[in-house]
Design a protein around this motif. Structure first.
Motif, mmCIF file in Angstrom:
data_model
loop_
_atom_site.group_PDB
_atom_site.id
_atom_site.type_symbol
_atom_site.label_atom_id
_atom_site.label_comp_id
_atom_site.label_asym_id
_atom_site.label_seq_id
_atom_site.Cartn_x
_atom_site.Cartn_y
_atom_site.Cartn_z
ATOM 1 N N VAL A 243 15.603 7.857 45.442
ATOM 2 C CA VAL A 243 17.190 8.035 46.166
ATOM 3 C C VAL A 243 18.065 6.491 45.179
ATOM 4 C CG1 VAL A 243 18.702 7.648 47.759
ATOM 5 C CG2 VAL A 243 16.734 8.868 48.672
ATOM 6 N N PHE A 270 22.280 16.479 45.874
ATOM 7 C CA PHE A 270 22.448 15.827 46.922
ATOM 8 C C PHE A 270 21.387 15.472 47.336
ATOM 9 C CE2 PHE A 270 22.547 20.258 47.218
ATOM 10 C CZ PHE A 270 21.259 20.581 48.092
ATOM 11 N N VAL A 271 19.935 15.735 47.839
ATOM 12 C CA VAL A 271 19.091 15.330 48.483
ATOM 13 C C VAL A 271 18.709 14.376 48.016
ATOM 14 C CG1 VAL A 271 16.610 15.467 49.043
ATOM 15 C CG2 VAL A 271 18.659 17.151 49.208
ATOM 16 N N LYS A 272 18.737 13.675 46.817
ATOM 17 C CA LYS A 272 18.470 12.438 46.620
ATOM 18 C C LYS A 272 19.933 10.742 46.078
ATOM 19 C CE LYS A 272 13.667 12.931 45.198
ATOM 20 N NZ LYS A 272 12.581 13.425 44.548
ATOM 21 N N SER A 273 21.308 11.683 46.559
ATOM 22 C CA SER A 273 21.576 11.237 45.738
ATOM 23 C C SER A 273 21.668 10.429 44.468
ATOM 24 C CB SER A 273 22.494 9.956 47.403
ATOM 25 O OG SER A 273 22.439 10.526 48.148
ATOM 26 N N LEU A 274 21.714 11.548 43.595
ATOM 27 C CA LEU A 274 21.663 10.959 42.689
ATOM 28 C C LEU A 274 23.273 11.075 41.982
ATOM 29 C CD1 LEU A 274 19.235 14.098 41.115
ATOM 30 C CD2 LEU A 274 18.806 11.592 42.272
#
Lengths: 341, 341
Positions: A243, A270-274
């Motif tokens: 994350v 988006f899932v890992k806030s890259l």
């Protein structure tokens, strides 16, 4: 003084995939130049010593109509790129004969440039002038400026560097070590893996023979990914990113010659806030130049950083080296030595 | 007091693509609860008033083994999500009967929660409690926090907002107008285009009937792109992005039900020096909460921002609304009204 030979390499034809020396890149030694009388129009006559061959140049082998951040090479004329030379004659106030200069030079034995395109290099150092097209040139600045601008480095984190034995990647790996990172790095031969070990990479691997995803799963998660390649390596980095991972997108050589590869796992963004930062070094280097020219030559002199160069002798070898860089068969920073001083 | 009905919606089965109400999402009204004696274990008994239905929830309809930033819905048990309710009974120090609370509530008529999961909402305002699961809830916070965190807003620039008539997108569009942006926004019906006009979008269009790429080419280049959809819209935004464009990646609903779409023009990332920020709102909202709860209710009361809600009546309608949100056939913030106060 009578005219002397002014050999050059010409961009002769737009390639479909990998360029072919003699067809798309043509060596031409028929031209001459009179060093005393050549018209400079207020500029500088440079005897070219070293020319840099870099992955991005493939993008410049395009039709004149192509729009990009940098224009295509002019068709039927000499190619150009970063180079180092010594000034033969100058009509500019800020540059004098004998100065060593760095900038975009035409791929000729003698290049006429305006002074604004050139940077006068420091003297008094003990490193080869060839390094000023590599670790102290555009490649080095790419690693130095973008690492400082985008890595948001935190000691104890893990970085994954693609092309970790290359001119840019090997410097990124060493900058990351200085900042306290665990460094995972990939390259395309066992011999490159050996070099990565020498420069302190903690987890070097040959992506052609190792199981990249298994390595990243075991050694990750990744906090910073330096991407020079795109494609499946980028996808793997996203899949094993932590994350908040920062992805520094420097290029995507996996797609330069055969078509850019898709990214099929965008959901990681988006899932890992890259945080993904693309860049062109010329847009960010301004604020880093002072530190760069102060630190990097000193690091080279002291051995704090190690580099590798593959220097070929003569403009007639430029085409082969160009293709090697695109295929990754070069070893270290690719440089054409055009002349002795 | 004798037990009362405690109807609920159950996550009954993992769907392959779009979920089917009655199969994957099952309404069940057989259960009861005794409001006086239900065991709270130091927590709070909430009478549920409004439940939020949001696009991201599709990702929670997964097998229990799936790893993500938020766990899957428990199989065979009530679903859960953001909701507003009124407290019936409390064993917590910080919350009392009669308080209105916001947080993750189970999809039931009565939800027992620990106090730490709940936020006591302000009283004394003149807006509907339903807004606290929309513009003043997670959707509003998503727009507010991420716009402030990532847009790096500069008056006079151009933003492109996907799902510009939706709960998040319509707020992004209005925040961008406040910051002096020209706003281009897309949605999937002419009726949604009308709503986008009402809220001040400069260039609203129906992506199902208009030529998106021609519009972006004419009205761009894009300095900020808010992505709720992914796929071809994201690719188009990258193709018509200006150098230095910020892409705020909030989601990718084009791929939630039928598989995430590839990004086939990654080269834009480095060539145009794009900055892409993925996020999950819960990770960034902390520093924005004070401003958010101060500003947004006041903007709603004064009419400075306009919103649309689609409120369905009763938990038995939840499944249909859930699917509508995934297909984009809802109009405005999707809310289930579970009960009157």
């Amino acid at each position: 003084m009578s005219p002397v030979r002014n050999a050059k390499t010409i961009f002769a034809e737009v390639p479909e995939d990998f360029p072919v020396p003699g067809k798309h890149i043509v060596y031409d030694d028929k031209d001459t130049i009179d060093l005393d009388t050549a018209v400079l129009n207020g500029g500088v006559l440079v005897k070219v010593l070293y020319l840099s061959i870099d992955p991005y140049m493939r993008g410049r082998m395009a039709a004149p109509s192509k729009k990009s951040y940098i224009p295509p090479f002019p068709l039927g004329a000499p190619m150009n790129g970063h180079g180092v030379g010594v000034v033969v004659r100058s009509e500019a106030q800020t540059i004098k004969a004998g100065d060593h200069v760095y900038g975009y030079l035409t791929h000729e034995e003698y290049s006429i440039q305006s002074a604004g395109n050139l940077r006068v290099l420091p003297s008094g150092h003990h490193i080869s002038w060839s390094h000023f097209v590599g670790a102290v040139g555009m490649a080095g600045m790419t690693a130095y400026a973008a690492w400082k601008e985008f890595a948001d480095a935190k000691a104890g984190e893990t970085v994954f560097v693609s092309t970790g034995a290359g001119a840019v990647g090997s410097l990124v790996a060493q900058l990351a070590k200085m900042d306290g990172y665990k460094v995972i790095a990939s390259a395309g031969s066992d011999e490159k893996v050996e070099f990565m070990k020498e420069i302190g990479v903690d987890v070097p691997f040959n992506y052609k023979t190792a199981d990249m995803r298994a390595i990243l799963e075991k050694e990750g998660p990744i906090n910073v990914y330096w991407d020079n390649v795109g494609g499946e390596t980028l996808e793997a980095a996203m899949d094993f990113a932590d994350v908040g991972c920062r992805i520094i997108s420097c290029g995507a050589i996996s797609g330069y010659n055969t078509g850019i590869k898709p990214v099929r796992n965008w959901n990681n963004v988006f899932v890992k806030s890259l945080h993904i930062h693309g860049f062109i070094v010329s847009r960010i280097q301004g604020k880093y130049e002072d530190g760069f020219y102060k630190e990097v030559p000193a690091w080279l002199e002291s051995g704090k950083i190690k580099i590798r160069e593959q220097i070929v002798d003569g403009l007639d070898k430029l085409g082969d080296l160009f293709v090697a860089v695109q295929k990754g068969t070069n070893t270290g920073k690719a440089v054409v030595k055009v002349a002795d001083e």
